[in-house]
Design a protein around this motif. Structure first.
Motif, PDB file in Angstrom:
ATOM      1  N   SER A   9       0.846  -1.202   0.000  1.00 30.25           N
ATOM      2  CA  SER A   9       0.000   0.000   0.000  1.00 30.25           C
ATOM      3  C   SER A   9       0.877   1.247   0.000  1.00 30.25           C
ATOM      4  CB  SER A   9      -0.886   0.018   1.246  1.00 30.25           C
ATOM      5  OG  SER A   9      -1.260   1.345   1.545  1.00 30.25           O
ATOM      6  N   ARG A  14       3.727   5.636   3.126  1.00 34.03           N
ATOM      7  CA  ARG A  14       4.037   7.029   3.527  1.00 34.03           C
ATOM      8  C   ARG A  14       4.122   7.125   5.048  1.00 34.03           C
ATOM      9  NH1 ARG A  14      -1.211   9.455   0.330  1.00 34.03           N
ATOM     10  NH2 ARG A  14      -0.602   8.832  -1.778  1.00 34.03           N
ATOM     11  N   GLY A  52     -12.924   1.596   4.660  1.00 31.31           N
ATOM     12  CA  GLY A  52     -12.459   0.291   4.224  1.00 31.31           C
ATOM     13  C   GLY A  52     -11.146   0.370   3.462  1.00 31.31           C
ATOM     14  N   GLN A  53     -10.192   1.119   4.003  1.00 28.78           N
ATOM     15  CA  GLN A  53      -8.893   1.270   3.345  1.00 28.78           C
ATOM     16  C   GLN A  53      -7.782   1.268   4.395  1.00 28.78           C
ATOM     17  OE1 GLN A  53      -9.536   5.013   1.191  1.00 28.78           O
ATOM     18  NE2 GLN A  53      -9.793   3.861  -0.696  1.00 28.78           N
ATOM     19  N   VAL A  54      -6.565   1.009   3.961  1.00 28.07           N
ATOM     20  CA  VAL A  54      -5.392   1.258   4.797  1.00 28.07           C
ATOM     21  C   VAL A  54      -4.714   2.512   4.251  1.00 28.07           C
ATOM     22  CG1 VAL A  54      -5.010  -1.125   5.498  1.00 28.07           C
ATOM     23  CG2 VAL A  54      -3.977  -0.338   3.368  1.00 28.07           C
ATOM     24  N   PRO A  55      -4.000   3.235   5.126  1.00 22.32           N
ATOM     25  CA  PRO A  55      -3.656   2.933   6.502  1.00 22.32           C
ATOM     26  C   PRO A  55      -4.728   3.371   7.497  1.00 22.32           C
ATOM     27  CG  PRO A  55      -2.625   4.999   5.889  1.00 22.32           C
ATOM     28  CD  PRO A  55      -3.355   4.501   4.672  1.00 22.32           C
ATOM     29  N   GLN A  67      -6.752   8.046   6.585  1.00 28.81           N
ATOM     30  CA  GLN A  67      -6.286   9.062   5.626  1.00 28.81           C
ATOM     31  C   GLN A  67      -4.823   9.410   5.928  1.00 28.81           C
ATOM     32  OE1 GLN A  67      -7.828   9.909   2.887  1.00 28.81           O
ATOM     33  NE2 GLN A  67      -9.699   8.781   3.403  1.00 28.81           N
ATOM     34  N   SER A  68      -3.961   8.939   5.040  1.00 33.50           N
ATOM     35  CA  SER A  68      -2.525   9.031   5.318  1.00 33.50           C
ATOM     36  C   SER A  68      -2.044  10.453   5.575  1.00 33.50           C
ATOM     37  CB  SER A  68      -1.721   8.404   4.180  1.00 33.50           C
ATOM     38  OG  SER A  68      -1.956   9.082   2.974  1.00 33.50           O
ATOM     39  N   VAL A  69      -2.576  11.425   4.848  1.00 30.34           N
ATOM     40  CA  VAL A  69      -2.047  12.785   5.021  1.00 30.34           C
ATOM     41  C   VAL A  69      -2.499  13.371   6.361  1.00 30.34           C
ATOM     42  CG1 VAL A  69      -1.945  15.123   4.049  1.00 30.34           C
ATOM     43  CG2 VAL A  69      -1.757  13.138   2.548  1.00 30.34           C
ATOM     44  N   GLN A 107      -2.846   8.952  -6.750  1.00 28.19           N
ATOM     45  CA  GLN A 107      -3.133   7.660  -6.085  1.00 28.19           C
ATOM     46  C   GLN A 107      -4.605   7.257  -6.090  1.00 28.19           C
ATOM     47  OE1 GLN A 107      -4.727   7.060  -2.940  1.00 28.19           O
ATOM     48  NE2 GLN A 107      -4.410   4.843  -3.139  1.00 28.19           N
ATOM     49  N   ASN A 111      -5.970   3.548  -7.508  1.00 22.88           N
ATOM     50  CA  ASN A 111      -6.213   2.618  -6.396  1.00 22.88           C
ATOM     51  C   ASN A 111      -6.861   1.341  -6.946  1.00 22.88           C
ATOM     52  OD1 ASN A 111      -6.532   1.562  -3.791  1.00 22.88           O
ATOM     53  ND2 ASN A 111      -8.529   2.550  -3.547  1.00 22.88           N
ATOM     54  N   ILE A 112      -6.612   0.269  -6.238  1.00 23.82           N
ATOM     55  CA  ILE A 112      -7.042  -1.072  -6.651  1.00 23.82           C
ATOM     56  C   ILE A 112      -8.546  -1.137  -6.980  1.00 23.82           C
ATOM     57  CG2 ILE A 112      -7.574  -1.973  -4.351  1.00 23.82           C
ATOM     58  CD1 ILE A 112      -5.684  -4.265  -4.906  1.00 23.82           C
ATOM     59  N   LYS A 113      -9.332  -0.418  -6.162  1.00 19.72           N
ATOM     60  CA  LYS A 113     -10.786  -0.470  -6.366  1.00 19.72           C
ATOM     61  C   LYS A 113     -11.179   0.199  -7.689  1.00 19.72           C
ATOM     62  CE  LYS A 113     -13.264  -0.575  -2.556  1.00 19.72           C
ATOM     63  NZ  LYS A 113     -13.055   0.056  -1.280  1.00 19.72           N
TER      64      LYS A 113
END
Ligand SMILES: N[C@@H](CCC(=O)N[C@@H](CS)C(=O)NCC(=O)O)C(=O)O
Length: 211
Positions: A9, A14, A52-55, A67-69, A107, A111-113
């Motif tokens: 991921s 990040r 329903g996502q990482v991280p 939400q990574s940021v 990104q 994304n995969i989805k």
């Protein structure tokens, strides 16, 4: 502190770099987002992160953040050393601009989805991914040419590199030619020499062999 992550991921990556740079100990909780497994879709995980996502970061004192940021900004404020945002306002904004080129301009579109939905609609997910990554990294290279010193903005490492490095990895997965992005790849080379980036790399994660 727990980080819900998947080895490949880019968004979790990040955060892993940030945790390493700031010397924060954490427990790695693997969430297998590979197509056909999709643990991130399970009710148990969605109860933790409705997207329903990482991280997903959960701190010992009960802070729960997706939400990574948002996570990066939280870590920056709570653990300010080493600083990953410049002091000077225009430079600070320039870092955030580069962060958002990746975070909102590239990104989410690859994304995969979304790739699955492109496929379901009769499109070519590989071609789609290549187009959106190419467009975004072209823009990032053009901007970085104006802002870079040793690193992407001036001479200090910042949140911009934390987004750059995983995105270039994805560019390679989509078999793009990186030659035109000479500023980006030069800075990537500098990052690759730093221990925090080595430790955060997908190949070093505990779930790497499982999916
Ligand atoms: N804007 C979010 C995006 C998170 C995201 O797209 N995560 C991906 C992995 S990089 C994921 O969990 N994909 C599985 C899915 O969307 O079902 C962030 O920055 O954290």
């Amino acid at each position: 502190m727990k980080l819900y992550s998947y080895w490949r991921s880019s968004c979790a990556w990040r955060v892993r770099i940030c945790l390493q740079l700031k010397g924060i100990d954490y427990e790695y909780v693997a969430v297998n987002i590979a197509p056909g497994v999709a643990e991130q879709e399970q009710d148990r995980y969605r109860a933790e992160n409705p997207m329903g996502q990482v991280p997903l970061l959960v701190t010992d004192d009960g802070v729960r953040l997706a939400q990574s940021v948002a996570i990066l900004e939280y870590l920056e404020e709570r653990y300010p050393i080493p600083g990953l945002l410049p002091e000077e306002p225009a430079q600070r904004a320039a870092v955030r601009e580069l962060v958002q080129i990746v975070n909102s301009g590239i990104q989410p579109l690859q994304n995969i989805k979304i790739l699955g939905e492109v496929k379901d609609a009769g499109g070519d997910p590989q071609a789609w991914g290549r187009t959106v990554i190419q467009r975004g990294l072209d823009a990032m290279e053009a901007r970085a040419k104006q802002t870079a010193g040793q690193y992407l903005v001036g001479d200090e490492l910042s949140l911009a590199e934390l987004c750059l490095v995983p995105q270039l990895y994805n560019a390679r997965r989509f078999e793009l030619d990186l030659k035109a992005w000479s500023t980006l790849t030069r800075v990537e080379g500098l990052c690759a020499e730093r221990e925090a980036f080595v430790a955060a790399h997908p190949d070093q994660q505990p779930d790497v062999a499982k999916s």
